[in-house]
Scaffold this motif. Structure first.
Motif: not given
Length: 108
Positions: A50, A71, A74-75, A77-79, A81-82, A85
């Motif tokens: 990622d 991709t 997506d990566a 958006a994941d980053e 969200a991380e 958190r």
């Protein structure tokens, strides 16, 4: 030898005739026992796939096809969200420390 200089992605001043992949390779050391994901455009190694997707979207956006753009999104958006958190966990830890110290101060 040319005196021309340019800035790299991080704003550092580097001579124009320096091979960027060789210059930045030390910034991305991957442990030898870990799998290496290497950028097919500049050769930079990454420890996580990622991170490679994020690199391609940030450093090579014009060279991406539609699937790679998806991709990257997506990566990204994941980053995000991380990071969100992590911020919530850090805020929770600070609140616990603050009220813990407040309770200790009230008891003493």
């Amino acid at each position: 030898m040319s005196d021309a200089h340019e800035s790299d992605v991080r704003g550092r001043d580097v001579p124009a005739d320096v091979d960027r992949a060789a210059t930045d390779a030390h910034d991305y050391d991957v442990p030898t026992d870990e799998p290496v994901y290497r950028c097919d455009r500049c050769g930079r190694p990454f420890a996580r796939e990622d991170w490679l997707r994020l690199h391609r979207g940030i450093d090579h956006p014009d060279a991406l096809d539609d699937e790679e753009v998806e991709t990257y999104r997506d990566a990204f958006a994941d980053e995000q969200a991380e990071i969100r958190r992590f911020r919530l966990k850090a805020l929770g830890a600070l609140i616990l420390i603050y009220f813990g110290l407040l309770m200790v101060y009230a008891v003493l």
